[in-house]
Design a protein around this motif. Structure first.
Motif, PDB file in Angstrom:
ATOM      1  N   ARG A 140       0.823  -1.207   0.000  1.00 50.22           N
ATOM      2  CA  ARG A 140       0.000   0.000   0.000  1.00 50.22           C
ATOM      3  C   ARG A 140       0.865   1.268   0.000  1.00 50.22           C
ATOM      4  O   ARG A 140       0.439   2.315  -0.503  1.00 50.22           O
ATOM      5  CB  ARG A 140      -0.954   0.000   1.196  1.00 50.22           C
ATOM      6  CG  ARG A 140      -1.979  -1.131   1.137  1.00 50.22           C
ATOM      7  CD  ARG A 140      -2.974  -1.081   2.277  1.00 50.22           C
ATOM      8  NE  ARG A 140      -3.860  -2.241   2.252  1.00 50.22           N
ATOM      9  CZ  ARG A 140      -4.950  -2.334   1.489  1.00 50.22           C
ATOM     10  NH1 ARG A 140      -5.290  -1.316   0.717  1.00 50.22           N
ATOM     11  NH2 ARG A 140      -5.700  -3.414   1.510  1.00 50.22           N
ATOM     12  N   TRP A 141       2.064   1.168   0.539  1.00 51.58           N
ATOM     13  CA  TRP A 141       2.941   2.330   0.577  1.00 51.58           C
ATOM     14  C   TRP A 141       3.534   2.656  -0.790  1.00 51.58           C
ATOM     15  O   TRP A 141       4.124   3.727  -0.960  1.00 51.58           O
ATOM     16  CB  TRP A 141       4.043   2.114   1.612  1.00 51.58           C
ATOM     17  CG  TRP A 141       3.537   2.438   2.992  1.00 51.58           C
ATOM     18  CD1 TRP A 141       2.929   1.589   3.867  1.00 51.58           C
ATOM     19  CD2 TRP A 141       3.547   3.710   3.609  1.00 51.58           C
ATOM     20  NE1 TRP A 141       2.566   2.244   5.009  1.00 51.58           N
ATOM     21  CE2 TRP A 141       2.941   3.561   4.881  1.00 51.58           C
ATOM     22  CE3 TRP A 141       4.004   4.976   3.236  1.00 51.58           C
ATOM     23  CZ2 TRP A 141       2.780   4.622   5.770  1.00 51.58           C
ATOM     24  CZ3 TRP A 141       3.846   6.030   4.117  1.00 51.58           C
ATOM     25  CH2 TRP A 141       3.247   5.853   5.361  1.00 51.58           C
ATOM     26  N   THR A 142       3.393   1.774  -1.769  1.00 56.00           N
ATOM     27  CA  THR A 142       3.814   2.144  -3.127  1.00 56.00           C
ATOM     28  C   THR A 142       2.925   3.253  -3.678  1.00 56.00           C
ATOM     29  O   THR A 142       3.324   3.960  -4.604  1.00 56.00           O
ATOM     30  CB  THR A 142       3.775   0.929  -4.069  1.00 56.00           C
ATOM     31  OG1 THR A 142       2.442   0.425  -4.149  1.00 56.00           O
ATOM     32  CG2 THR A 142       4.703  -0.165  -3.575  1.00 56.00           C
ATOM     33  N   PHE A 143       1.720   3.392  -3.131  1.00 54.64           N
ATOM     34  CA  PHE A 143       0.840   4.493  -3.514  1.00 54.64           C
ATOM     35  C   PHE A 143       0.985   5.679  -2.560  1.00 54.64           C
ATOM     36  O   PHE A 143       0.975   6.827  -2.972  1.00 54.64           O
ATOM     37  CB  PHE A 143      -0.616   4.017  -3.541  1.00 54.64           C
ATOM     38  CG  PHE A 143      -0.861   2.900  -4.512  1.00 54.64           C
ATOM     39  CD1 PHE A 143      -0.885   3.144  -5.879  1.00 54.64           C
ATOM     40  CD2 PHE A 143      -1.042   1.596  -4.069  1.00 54.64           C
ATOM     41  CE1 PHE A 143      -1.098   2.115  -6.782  1.00 54.64           C
ATOM     42  CE2 PHE A 143      -1.261   0.561  -4.965  1.00 54.64           C
ATOM     43  CZ  PHE A 143      -1.278   0.828  -6.332  1.00 54.64           C
ATOM     44  N   TYR A 144       1.153   5.389  -1.273  1.00 57.89           N
ATOM     45  CA  TYR A 144       1.280   6.471  -0.294  1.00 57.89           C
ATOM     46  C   TYR A 144       2.582   7.255  -0.471  1.00 57.89           C
ATOM     47  O   TYR A 144       2.638   8.435  -0.111  1.00 57.89           O
ATOM     48  CB  TYR A 144       1.254   5.907   1.130  1.00 57.89           C
ATOM     49  CG  TYR A 144      -0.034   5.253   1.541  1.00 57.89           C
ATOM     50  CD1 TYR A 144      -1.260   5.659   1.023  1.00 57.89           C
ATOM     51  CD2 TYR A 144      -0.035   4.204   2.461  1.00 57.89           C
ATOM     52  CE1 TYR A 144      -2.440   5.042   1.422  1.00 57.89           C
ATOM     53  CE2 TYR A 144      -1.208   3.588   2.856  1.00 57.89           C
ATOM     54  CZ  TYR A 144      -2.404   4.009   2.325  1.00 57.89           C
ATOM     55  OH  TYR A 144      -3.573   3.393   2.715  1.00 57.89           O
ATOM     56  N   VAL A 145       3.629   6.620  -1.015  1.00 57.84           N
ATOM     57  CA  VAL A 145       4.950   7.235  -1.029  1.00 57.84           C
ATOM     58  C   VAL A 145       4.982   8.543  -1.828  1.00 57.84           C
ATOM     59  O   VAL A 145       5.782   9.442  -1.549  1.00 57.84           O
ATOM     60  CB  VAL A 145       6.003   6.237  -1.578  1.00 57.84           C
ATOM     61  CG1 VAL A 145       5.796   5.998  -3.073  1.00 57.84           C
ATOM     62  CG2 VAL A 145       7.417   6.739  -1.311  1.00 57.84           C
ATOM     63  N   GLY A 146       4.089   8.679  -2.801  1.00 57.32           N
ATOM     64  CA  GLY A 146       4.090   9.892  -3.612  1.00 57.32           C
ATOM     65  C   GLY A 146       3.375  11.066  -2.981  1.00 57.32           C
ATOM     66  O   GLY A 146       3.573  12.223  -3.403  1.00 57.32           O
ATOM     67  N   ILE A 147       2.561  10.809  -1.966  1.00 57.52           N
ATOM     68  CA  ILE A 147       1.734  11.876  -1.388  1.00 57.52           C
ATOM     69  C   ILE A 147       2.572  12.982  -0.735  1.00 57.52           C
ATOM     70  O   ILE A 147       2.309  14.167  -0.970  1.00 57.52           O
ATOM     71  CB  ILE A 147       0.714  11.281  -0.398  1.00 57.52           C
ATOM     72  CG1 ILE A 147      -0.231  10.323  -1.142  1.00 57.52           C
ATOM     73  CG2 ILE A 147      -0.084  12.387   0.285  1.00 57.52           C
ATOM     74  CD1 ILE A 147      -1.221   9.606  -0.241  1.00 57.52           C
ATOM     75  N   PRO A 148       3.587  12.667   0.081  1.00 57.46           N
ATOM     76  CA  PRO A 148       4.399  13.756   0.645  1.00 57.46           C
ATOM     77  C   PRO A 148       5.062  14.626  -0.419  1.00 57.46           C
ATOM     78  O   PRO A 148       5.160  15.848  -0.251  1.00 57.46           O
ATOM     79  CB  PRO A 148       5.446  13.018   1.493  1.00 57.46           C
ATOM     80  CG  PRO A 148       4.821  11.701   1.805  1.00 57.46           C
ATOM     81  CD  PRO A 148       3.990  11.355   0.622  1.00 57.46           C
ATOM     82  N   PHE A 149       5.502  13.995  -1.517  1.00 55.96           N
ATOM     83  CA  PHE A 149       6.108  14.779  -2.600  1.00 55.96           C
ATOM     84  C   PHE A 149       5.074  15.714  -3.235  1.00 55.96           C
ATOM     85  O   PHE A 149       5.375  16.867  -3.563  1.00 55.96           O
ATOM     86  CB  PHE A 149       6.686  13.846  -3.673  1.00 55.96           C
ATOM     87  CG  PHE A 149       7.901  13.095  -3.238  1.00 55.96           C
ATOM     88  CD1 PHE A 149       9.154  13.676  -3.320  1.00 55.96           C
ATOM     89  CD2 PHE A 149       7.803  11.804  -2.742  1.00 55.96           C
ATOM     90  CE1 PHE A 149      10.288  12.979  -2.922  1.00 55.96           C
ATOM     91  CE2 PHE A 149       8.920  11.104  -2.333  1.00 55.96           C
ATOM     92  CZ  PHE A 149      10.174  11.691  -2.426  1.00 55.96           C
ATOM     93  N   ALA A 150       3.865  15.213  -3.425  1.00 63.20           N
ATOM     94  CA  ALA A 150       2.816  16.050  -4.016  1.00 63.20           C
ATOM     95  C   ALA A 150       2.478  17.220  -3.095  1.00 63.20           C
ATOM     96  O   ALA A 150       2.271  18.349  -3.567  1.00 63.20           O
ATOM     97  CB  ALA A 150       1.568  15.204  -4.295  1.00 63.20           C
ATOM     98  N   ILE A 151       2.417  16.970  -1.790  1.00 63.77           N
ATOM     99  CA  ILE A 151       2.131  18.049  -0.840  1.00 63.77           C
ATOM    100  C   ILE A 151       3.262  19.075  -0.849  1.00 63.77           C
ATOM    101  O   ILE A 151       3.024  20.295  -0.840  1.00 63.77           O
ATOM    102  CB  ILE A 151       1.921  17.471   0.574  1.00 63.77           C
ATOM    103  CG1 ILE A 151       0.648  16.613   0.606  1.00 63.77           C
ATOM    104  CG2 ILE A 151       1.842  18.587   1.608  1.00 63.77           C
ATOM    105  CD1 ILE A 151       0.444  15.875   1.913  1.00 63.77           C
ATOM    106  N   ALA A 152       4.505  18.587  -0.878  1.00 67.53           N
ATOM    107  CA  ALA A 152       5.647  19.501  -0.944  1.00 67.53           C
ATOM    108  C   ALA A 152       5.593  20.345  -2.217  1.00 67.53           C
ATOM    109  O   ALA A 152       5.874  21.551  -2.196  1.00 67.53           O
ATOM    110  CB  ALA A 152       6.954  18.712  -0.879  1.00 67.53           C
ATOM    111  N   ALA A 153       5.220  19.711  -3.326  1.00 69.16           N
ATOM    112  CA  ALA A 153       5.119  20.454  -4.585  1.00 69.16           C
ATOM    113  C   ALA A 153       4.021  21.507  -4.510  1.00 69.16           C
ATOM    114  O   ALA A 153       4.180  22.620  -5.034  1.00 69.16           O
ATOM    115  CB  ALA A 153       4.848  19.487  -5.735  1.00 69.16           C
ATOM    116  N   LEU A 154       2.899  21.194  -3.856  1.00 65.06           N
ATOM    117  CA  LEU A 154       1.826  22.177  -3.695  1.00 65.06           C
ATOM    118  C   LEU A 154       2.300  23.395  -2.905  1.00 65.06           C
ATOM    119  O   LEU A 154       1.998  24.547  -3.262  1.00 65.06           O
ATOM    120  CB  LEU A 154       0.636  21.539  -2.982  1.00 65.06           C
ATOM    121  CG  LEU A 154      -0.362  20.767  -3.849  1.00 65.06           C
ATOM    122  CD1 LEU A 154      -1.327  19.999  -2.971  1.00 65.06           C
ATOM    123  CD2 LEU A 154      -1.118  21.710  -4.778  1.00 65.06           C
TER     124      LEU A 154
END
Length: 543
Positions: free
Chosen positions: A180-194
């Motif tokens: 499941r963390w293969t999907f969660y791993v991108g979320i912090p990067f997306a938040i940082a990009a926002l």
């Protein structure tokens, strides 16, 4: 002066005023966003067997892999057009939010149906991020200086290509984390990009009268979806010679014809027909299609060779693709700097596309006994070819586009490449399936090897670890069958790539402009053709 003409003038005046330091700040946002978008497609490759084992539904595995690519391709033109109408920053922010939310939903999925739906939504976000990354770079750089930065875009893609399987292998193998963390791993990067978007991305926004071509978007997306479904699942979920295939083909023709009709009558079409009046747009788009065909084909089927034929772990197979990634990265950076210095771009894809074909041909000769340094050299050749071709063709399309069309022209370039990738994966997958269906049974008969009672060919073609666990004679027959199938896959890919070379060869090159996009379009139009700006000026209509 008409309001639209004033808006165009304001837009042009606002662009091209970015210093190198400001561009670097913008590039930091784009690279973080593009990295997380690209890694979302590669990080799950090592997790798919575990996901299927947990959620069930082996027959739906292809949907998990293809749902995101399908929606990415179908949504790309819409993102580009909407960014031209509503502004890049607003749409870029929306794409990141869609990506983050859908990634969370994918990680929370309890059934294969939920996961497939979340992956489709994730593909919509990825389509926006990839298309708008190129469009924003076009906003803050001039065509000639853009080559200096385009290599970095290629590097983000290359790093994601090799990092994805490595990260996925680590996450799946971790007892504390899991697939499941293969999907969660991108979320912090997306938040940082926002956060970075809000602080860094200061783009000019010109208010325009907006007429969104929703019907055109629906028709284009429907036509693309029909053809990709046929190519992705034909021969697997249903026979090629079946009513489903013919129905999807008919849908593609009807919806495609409807899209052409709608785009000619729409006030602000999703894919403006005048773009296709440009020789450069058409031919560079064709080149991008065939680059995508080979690039995605190699990315999907090289791991098959490394994990099944050579018996490598997912993590090690990811490391083995480093020569291809380093070749892509170095060629992108070097070609970008040379383009900035000399203002000429055509020579690079003319060298790159034959190198891609040569790389595919060299890969076709690999078998279980190929020395690893030779395999690395073959991948290096392919990577250099991709680095010399991929971003340069986007740059060529941008150089010939009218300022108001930069967003849609750029997203169209991404659309062509994604379509090529989708077609490539589908066609080469069909080739591989056909070869396995005929080759492995033939090898078993030739070697007098039989599978256990009640076991069919589909049961033998499991995960790499399952294949390695077969009895030695049976395992050797399966691996040799895979080797023969992959040989055919890469042999087919080599000449197809050369069609892209012929397309680029037919382009009449124009020197990249030193000014902002469109500043001297009328003075030096691409390919010696009348530019859209010049045409409208002669007609006395606003731009």
């Amino acid at each position: 002066m008409p309001a639209s003409a004033t808006a165009s003038a304001e837009s042009e005046a606002a662009l091209g005023e970015f210093t190198h330091r400001q561009i670097l700040k913008v590039m930091s946002v784009l690279l973080v966003s593009l990295f997380v978008a690209c890694i979302s497609g590669t990080v799950i490759s090592t997790a798919l067997p575990t996901i299927v084992g947990d959620l069930g539904g082996q027959d739906q595995l292809a949907w998990v892999a293809s749902a995101g690519l399908l929606t990415t391709t179908a949504s790309t033109p819409l993102w580009g057009k909407l960014s031209d109408l509503y502004g890049r920053k607003r749409l870029f922010r929306l794409a990141l939010i869609v990506f983050a939310v859908s990634s969370a939903l994918a990680g929370l999925s309890q059934t294969m149906g939920q996961l497939i739906a979340a992956r489709a939504a994730q593909g919509v976000g990825v389509g926006g991020i990839t298309a708008l990354t190129q469009a924003i770079m076009a906003d803050v750089t001039t065509p000639r200086t853009r080559g200096r930065y385009s290599g970095w875009i290629g590097s983000a893609f290359g790093v994601a290509t090799v990092a994805g399987p490595l990260i996925g292998g680590f996450l799946v193998g971790s007892d504390a984390l899991g697939w499941r963390w293969t999907f969660y791993v991108g979320i912090p990067f997306a938040i940082a990009a926002l956060v970075m978007v809000e602080r860094v991305l200061k783009l000019p926004y010109v208010r325009r009268t907006v007429h969104v071509d929703y019907l055109g978007a629906a028709l284009i997306s429907g036509a693309v979806t029909a053809v990709l479904l046929a190519l992705s699942l034909g021969g697997q979920k249903w026979a090629w010679n079946s009513g489903t295939t013919y129905t999807l083909a008919a849908l593609f023709v009807v919806l495609g014809a409807g899209a052409v009709w709608q785009e000619h009558r729409a006030v602000q079409p999703i894919l403006p027909p005048h773009l296709f009046h440009s020789r450069t747009f058409n031919l560079a788009g064709a080149g991008s299609f065939f680059v995508g065909f080979s690039m995605y084909g190699a990315m999907i089927y090289l791991p098959q060779y490394l994990q099944i034929v050579r018996g490598m772990s997912p993590t090690r197979s990811g490391l083995m693709t480093l020569p291809m990634v380093l070749g892509m990265l170095s060629a992108s950076i070097v070609s970008g700097r040379l383009i900035t210095r000399f203002g000429r771009w055509k020579v690079f894809p003319l060298i790159g596309l034959p190198l891609i074909a040569l790389g595919m041909f060299l890969l076709s000769g690999m078998d279980v006994g190929t020395p690893l340094p030779f395999a690395g050299l073959h991948m290096l050749v392919l990577g250099v070819g991709l680095g010399l071709s991929n971003q340069v063709l986007v740059l060529a399309i941008q150089n010939g586009a009218d300022p108001d069309d930069i967003g849609i022209a750029t997203s169209a370039a991404s659309f062509f490449r994604s379509m090529g990738g989708a077609v490539g994966v589908a066609v080469l997958g069909a080739v591989l399936s056909a070869r396995l269906d005929s080759g492995i049974p033939a090898l078993m008969r030739e070697r007098d090897v039989a599978p256990p009672n009640g076991t069919d060919l589909g049961d033998l073609l499991g995960s790499p670890s399952a294949i390695q666990a077969l009895d030695a004679p049976l395992r050797d027959a399966v691996i040799d069958g895979f080797t023969q199938g992959l040989h055919t896959v890469f042999v087919v890919g080599a000449p197809v790539t050369l069609i892209g070379f012929l397309a680029v060869l037919a382009i009449r090159e124009s020197v990249l402009r030193d000014g902002d996009d469109g500043d001297d379009a009328a003075a030096e139009p691409a390919d010696g053709e009348p530019s859209p700006t010049a045409d409208r000026a002669k007609a006395g209509t606003p731009g």
